[in-house]
Scaffold this motif. Structure first.
Motif, PDB file in Angstrom:
ATOM      1  N   SER A  66       1.013  -0.981   0.374  1.00 22.51           N
ATOM      2  CA  SER A  66      -0.078  -0.614   0.033  1.00 22.51           C
ATOM      3  C   SER A  66       0.811   1.319  -0.252  1.00 22.51           C
ATOM      4  CB  SER A  66      -0.922   0.425   1.573  1.00 22.51           C
ATOM      5  OG  SER A  66      -1.485   1.236   1.673  1.00 22.51           O
ATOM      6  N   GLY A  67       0.182   2.097  -0.949  1.00 21.64           N
ATOM      7  CA  GLY A  67       1.093   3.022  -0.311  1.00 21.64           C
ATOM      8  C   GLY A  67       1.987   3.658  -1.582  1.00 21.64           C
ATOM      9  N   GLY A  68       3.341   4.232  -1.763  1.00 17.39           N
ATOM     10  CA  GLY A  68       4.470   4.339  -1.716  1.00 17.39           C
ATOM     11  C   GLY A  68       4.682   5.802  -2.573  1.00 17.39           C
ATOM     12  N   PHE A  71       4.532   9.753  -2.332  1.00 17.90           N
ATOM     13  CA  PHE A  71       4.028  10.297  -1.145  1.00 17.90           C
ATOM     14  C   PHE A  71       4.402  10.019  -0.258  1.00 17.90           C
ATOM     15  CE2 PHE A  71       1.087  12.274  -3.871  1.00 17.90           C
ATOM     16  CZ  PHE A  71      -0.019  11.561  -4.300  1.00 17.90           C
ATOM     17  N   THR A  72       5.218   8.965  -0.155  1.00 17.13           N
ATOM     18  CA  THR A  72       6.081   8.653   1.534  1.00 17.13           C
ATOM     19  C   THR A  72       7.819   7.624   0.437  1.00 17.13           C
ATOM     20  OG1 THR A  72       4.624   5.778   1.083  1.00 17.13           O
ATOM     21  CG2 THR A  72       3.756   8.174   2.504  1.00 17.13           C
ATOM     22  N   ARG A  76       3.918   0.054   2.584  1.00 17.82           N
ATOM     23  CA  ARG A  76       3.464  -0.605   3.995  1.00 17.82           C
ATOM     24  C   ARG A  76       3.284  -2.338   3.116  1.00 17.82           C
ATOM     25  NH1 ARG A  76       1.546   1.877   8.496  1.00 17.82           N
ATOM     26  NH2 ARG A  76       1.927   3.820   7.129  1.00 17.82           N
ATOM     27  N   SER A 328      -5.404  -1.108  15.817  1.00 15.83           N
ATOM     28  CA  SER A 328      -4.018  -0.608  14.929  1.00 15.83           C
ATOM     29  C   SER A 328      -3.719   0.176  15.351  1.00 15.83           C
ATOM     30  CB  SER A 328      -4.412  -0.986  13.267  1.00 15.83           C
ATOM     31  OG  SER A 328      -5.049   0.053  12.885  1.00 15.83           O
ATOM     32  N   ALA A 329      -4.142   1.076  15.493  1.00 11.57           N
ATOM     33  CA  ALA A 329      -3.660   2.766  16.327  1.00 11.57           C
ATOM     34  C   ALA A 329      -3.627   2.984  17.220  1.00 11.57           C
ATOM     35  CB  ALA A 329      -5.476   3.077  16.102  1.00 11.57           C
ATOM     36  N   TYR A 330      -2.827   1.759  18.154  1.00 12.58           N
ATOM     37  CA  TYR A 330      -2.822   1.520  19.145  1.00 12.58           C
ATOM     38  C   TYR A 330      -2.061   0.845  19.162  1.00 12.58           C
ATOM     39  CZ  TYR A 330      -7.828   3.517  19.641  1.00 12.58           C
ATOM     40  OH  TYR A 330      -7.966   4.409  19.752  1.00 12.58           O
TER      41      TYR A 330
ATOM     42  N   LEU B 293      -2.553  11.351   1.488  1.00 11.39           N
ATOM     43  CA  LEU B 293      -2.431  10.810   0.053  1.00 11.39           C
ATOM     44  C   LEU B 293      -1.374   9.647   0.165  1.00 11.39           C
ATOM     45  CD1 LEU B 293      -1.287  14.891  -0.839  1.00 11.39           C
ATOM     46  CD2 LEU B 293      -3.318  13.161  -0.935  1.00 11.39           C
ATOM     47  N   GLY B 294      -0.336   9.548   0.550  1.00 11.41           N
ATOM     48  CA  GLY B 294       0.741   8.584   0.778  1.00 11.41           C
ATOM     49  C   GLY B 294       0.012   6.721   0.963  1.00 11.41           C
ATOM     50  N   GLU B 295      -1.693   6.767   1.089  1.00 16.45           N
ATOM     51  CA  GLU B 295      -1.775   5.312   1.768  1.00 16.45           C
ATOM     52  C   GLU B 295      -3.208   5.215   0.424  1.00 16.45           C
ATOM     53  OE1 GLU B 295      -1.504   4.250   4.600  1.00 16.45           O
ATOM     54  OE2 GLU B 295      -0.623   5.394   6.006  1.00 16.45           O
ATOM     55  N   SER B 296      -3.176   3.740   0.638  1.00 16.92           N
ATOM     56  CA  SER B 296      -4.176   2.685  -0.201  1.00 16.92           C
ATOM     57  C   SER B 296      -5.317   2.657   1.315  1.00 16.92           C
ATOM     58  CB  SER B 296      -3.654   2.447  -1.054  1.00 16.92           C
ATOM     59  OG  SER B 296      -2.807   2.558  -2.386  1.00 16.92           O
ATOM     60  N   TYR B 302     -10.645   8.104  14.592  1.00 17.29           N
ATOM     61  CA  TYR B 302      -9.499   7.809  15.612  1.00 17.29           C
ATOM     62  C   TYR B 302      -8.124   7.243  15.303  1.00 17.29           C
ATOM     63  CZ  TYR B 302     -13.843   8.648  17.966  1.00 17.29           C
ATOM     64  OH  TYR B 302     -15.172   9.834  18.870  1.00 17.29           O
ATOM     65  N   GLY B 303      -7.904   7.045  13.836  1.00 21.59           N
ATOM     66  CA  GLY B 303      -7.156   6.264  13.193  1.00 21.59           C
ATOM     67  C   GLY B 303      -6.961   5.033  13.095  1.00 21.59           C
ATOM     68  N   SER B 304      -7.924   4.058  13.716  1.00 26.20           N
ATOM     69  CA  SER B 304      -8.244   2.634  13.280  1.00 26.20           C
ATOM     70  C   SER B 304      -8.633   2.085  12.010  1.00 26.20           C
ATOM     71  CB  SER B 304      -9.341   1.810  13.929  1.00 26.20           C
ATOM     72  OG  SER B 304      -9.377   2.020  16.042  1.00 26.20           O
ATOM     73  N   GLU B 305      -8.177   1.622  11.562  1.00 25.53           N
ATOM     74  CA  GLU B 305      -8.313   1.024   9.972  1.00 25.53           C
ATOM     75  C   GLU B 305      -9.739   0.644   9.551  1.00 25.53           C
ATOM     76  OE1 GLU B 305      -5.310  -0.950   8.618  1.00 25.53           O
ATOM     77  OE2 GLU B 305      -5.863  -1.017   5.772  1.00 25.53           O
TER      78      GLU B 305
END
Lengths: 475, 372
Positions: A66-68, A71-72, A76, A328-330, B293-296, B302-305
């Motif tokens: 994912s991504g790249g 932008f980054t 991931r 995942s945020a934690y 922008l850099g994420e798919s 709250y940041g949870s996917e």
């Protein structure tokens, strides 16, 4: 001993394609010499003429990124899997005549290309290895070398390339029992409770994809099933509340802070499932439940998630699955014990006074979670429930992973399948959350009245199928 | 991965709980759309089949219901099979409920300009299989007898699902048999039944929405009759319904006026239960989804996917890096955030993809989906 490589046909007949003697047996056109390694007319052609030495190809892992750029920096990893393997095995076969060599080739093609019926298996045990690895064969081609009708015409040896399209993952061919006829009680606490650690596991892929499991569930006494929940993961957290609420609008049952995992960073791939047991209802049809998750600062802490409203089904005891919470945020770079507050709310749908007691709730850190519904196992003594993720198409043959997991009723007397049940989600697989530490199997169920009975029991046997990419060794 | 659970069609097309099969391990591609008005809109999946299987799809599968679940057992989509298309090499066959009508009447005018309507004429065999689907034909300068004849002719022509064959000979012939299953959300079935009313009573539009579902169920018992998820906020509108208005047209006419101040989001969600709620754009600073922008990937506030296949419309989405200098707080759509009217979620061998569409979308796909 020499390496043992054979093909187990869809009819159960074994054909060795590796010999054990210094010289290869010559096929005279009769008998079944290929069933013994010492007499087989087939031989892996590990020489410069037939081709280079052969070993099973490790299936390349396909990573979903994912991504790249731009932008980054870097991408991931968001998922991975394996595709089929196509590999070439140099082989040679000897006959007393040209025709007998060709007959050997015909036979090899036939036994490998049975995937529409009972698929053949490639079995592979290198010299000195304790274990055998089995791969399902989906298709095969055999191309004889031009030498057979040219340079080596009359020598009555056919050198060929056996090209197999086979499953990416090999198996041990047999199931390992990881829960052996244990008694599971339909409750989240106490002896023989509903979360049980698996025995030591073997194979590769345990920490990434897990091993497929077959699970036999035999209800005891009057424990017939209407709905069954199952999960694999680490041990769940059980919290007793035992508080009644009455309301015409809404009322909260508030837990204290609950650590959803102890002893270190949250495990990758784990999500949190929230389930709860409610009892002693009045005006059941008007009762609704929601659950909110807040941070460790208590009931007034920051709201992290609100689950959709749920409706109870049984006035004596209802079991509610609120859904999952992605954590995942934690999952931070420091070792912490994430602690959350779980607030359960009783609502009245229309202002009618409703009462319900929150008996307990469970937090399941899980990898796989599934729900099987509308289970009616008829006369309890005559049927049991069976999750099948591995099967052997031939009686006594090697086990392989089933292309599609299925859950169905079976007849106790002779294991005859009755009919398949709808299973949604992902069926539990045997996992190692940390290398050398087995994961847990969790289950809960409601009976044909949608009642959750804490004293119901079932006898559970779980068997895992170890998986290997290539060599198995002594595993 | 997904569970694509197929259930047998019940009597008169009513969705049943009789499990047929799970298609998840067969399909090669999956795509669904969810809309803030109507909710589950369309779903299509493709698979390779044998000749016998393909014939079974064409002859036995229409009106079967489907529920799609995520790997975490979350309901993603729910609907019924409206059409099947099969490619047998250079032969193509498709069958669909789209143009079917098994209860027909003719609205006519005589030579003297007198308007009339024939009684309905029905094919009970088709109705027993699929439910009742109305059709109306208009005819001018005729008689009631001719109009009745036309009704019978039209019924004979349209009472069964439409089979459309085609043949292409020459060139390279494809060697596989490909099946495409086209599902529609249950909201689309509201368009099957027509109604009329001469009442001029003023009643809340949301109350009338609940009553409309009960009325519909008396003809085709497709829906959950609970009105629990229908907001009480609404405005009073006349109960008058012009003849030959479909229930779907009536529902949209009722709900398009919203609360009188804000628009609604509505549709048949899980369990075919109807909901009506104030749209998420009424509180545009409450962001449900965010991404970089850099994420798919998509995350909640709250940041949870959030898995791509669980993203739904009627929500505000924010791109983290795109910061509006001073967005109008009441504006749903700004540079960095916008209201999601419609989502398209697709999965195939190349991965999972998500398309978010803003309100007042003029995308061809959205327009076609509503016209279908």
């Amino acid at each position: 001993m020499a390496s043992s490589i054979w093909i187990q046909g869809g009819d159960g007949v074994i054909t060795y394609i590796s010999g054990s003697g210094a010289s290869q047996t010559v096929y005279a056109g009769s008998g079944t010499p290929w069933t013994s390694q010492s007499t087989t007319p087939y031989e892996i052609g590990n020489n410069d003429v037939s081709g280079g030495p052969w070993t099973a190809i490790a299936a390349p892992q396909v990573a979903a990124l994912s991504g790249g750029a731009p932008f980054t920096i870097g991408s991931r990893l968001v998922g991975s899997g394996f595709d089929y393997v196509t590999e070439e095995i140099p082989i040679q076969m000897r006959g007393t005549t040209h025709d007998n060599c060709v007959a050997l080739k015909h036979r090899l093609w036939r036994i490998c290309n049975t995937a529409f019926g009972l698929p053949a298996q490639l079995a592979y045990q290198p010299n000195g290895a304790t274990g055998v690895v089995y791969y399902p064969i989906y298709a095969a081609d055999i191309q004889e070398h031009a030498y057979f009708i040219n340079n080596e015409d009359g020598r009555k040896i056919m050198r060929a390339t056996l090209r197999l399209t086979r499953g990416a993952i090999g198996t041990s061919g047999s199931l390992s029992t990881v829960l052996n006829g244990i008694t599971v009680t339909n409750v989240g606490t106490g002896a023989n409770n509903n979360s049980r650690q698996l025995s030591a596991l073997s194979g590769e892929l345990l920490s990434s994809h897990g091993a497929p499991m077959n699970i036999k569930i035999v209800p005891s006494g009057t424990g017939a099933f209407r709905k069954l929940w199952m999960a694999s993961g680490i041990d769940r957290i059980y919290t007793s509340i035992n508080t009644a609420k009455t309301t015409t609008t809404s009322a909260d049952y508030v837990s204290g802070g609950t650590a959803v995992q102890t002893g270190g960073r949250l495990l990758y791939g784990v999500k949190i499932r929230v389930v709860a047991r409610f009892t002693t209802f009045t005006n059941l049809s008007k009762a609704r439940f929601t659950c909110t998750i807040r941070d460790r600062n208590g009931a007034s802490g920051k709201l992290l998630k609100t689950f959709p409203q749920q409706t109870p089904l049984n006035a004596t005891a209802s079991f509610i699955d609120f859904g999952y919470f992605d954590i995942s945020a934690y999952r931070k770079a420091i070792a912490i014990e994430p602690t959350f507050n779980f607030v359960f709310r009783l609502d009245s749908s229309d202002g009618t006074s409703v009462t319900a007691t929150l008996d307990y709730f469970e937090i399941l850190p899980y990898y796989d979670f599934c729900i099987i519904e509308e289970i009616s196992n008829g006369a309890v003594a005559s049927e049991y429930l069976y999750l099948e993720q591995a099967h052997n198409a031939i009686a006594g043959g090697a086990y392989t992973y089933a292309p599609r997991p299925s859950f169905y009723d079976r007849r106790v007397s002779d294991d005859t399948p009755i009919y398949e049940r709808l299973m949604r989600g992902r069926p539990p697989r045997a996992r190692e959350p940390n290398p050398g530490t087995s994961g847990y199997l969790w289950m809960s169920w409601t009976d044909t009245s949608d009642q959750h009975v804490k004293t119901d029991t079932a006898t559970v046997t779980a068997q895992a199928l170890p998986l290997y990419l290539t060599l198995r060794g002594g595993g | 991965m997904l569970t694509i659970a197929i259930f047998e069609r019940g009597a008169v097309g009513t969705p049943s709980t009789t499990f047929v099969t799970n298609l998840a391990d067969r399909i090669s591609s999956y795509e669904d759309t969810v809309n803030a008005t109507g909710w589950y809109e369309s779903m299509r999946c493709t698979l390779t089949a044998s000749e016998d299987e393909a014939m079974d799809f064409l002859t036995s599968w229409l009106m079967r219901s489907v529920i799609v679940y995520s790997p975490d057992a979350v309901i993603l989509w729910e609907g019924f099979l409206e059409g099947v298309e099969v490619t047998f090499g250079q032969e193509r066959r498709s069958v669909s409920l789209d143009l079917m009508a098994n209860r027909v009447r003719v609205r006519y005018t005589t030579v003297n300009g007198v308007a009339g309507t024939t009684s309905t004429t029905s094919d009970t065999t088709s109705q027993a299989l699929y439910g009742i689907k109305d059709g109306v034909v208009t005819l001018s300068t005729t008689t009631s007898a001719i109009a009745a004849n036309l009704a019978a002719v039209e019924l004979a022509r349209r009472k069964n699902p439409t089979m459309t064959p085609s043949t292409e000979v020459g060139g390279a012939a494809a060697a596989t048999i490909e099946v495409s299953l086209q599902f529609r959300g249950w909201y689309a079935a509201l368009d099957w039944v027509m109604l009329s009313s001469t009442s001029t009573t003023l009643t809340s539009n949301t109350t009338q929405a609940g009553t409309l579902i009960t009325t519909y169920n008396a003809t085709n018992n497709f829906y959950n009759s609970s009105t629990e998820d229908i907001t009480s906020l609404g405005v009073s509108v006349s109960e008058t319904v012009t003849p030959d208005t479909t229930c779907l047209q009536r529902m949209e006419a009722l709900l398009c006026v919203g609360t009188g101040a804000d628009r609604f989001a509505w549709g048949f969600a899980e369990g075919r239960q109807f909901f009506v709620r104030t749209w998420a754009g009424a509180a545009p600073t409450t962001v449900s989804y965010q991404r970089g922008l850099g994420e798919s990937r998509v995350f909640d506030q709250y940041g949870s996917e959030i898995p791509l296949w669980e993203v739904t419309p009627d929500a505000m989405v924010q791109v983290v890096e795109l910061l509006d200098a001073a967005p109008v707080t009441t504006a749903a759509d700004a540079a960095g955030r916008y209201y999601v009217e419609r989502v398209t979620r697709s999965i195939d061998k190349d991965g999972a993809r998500l398309t978010l569409e803003p309100q007042a979308t003029d995308s061809v796909d959205a327009l076609l989906a509503r016209l279908a």
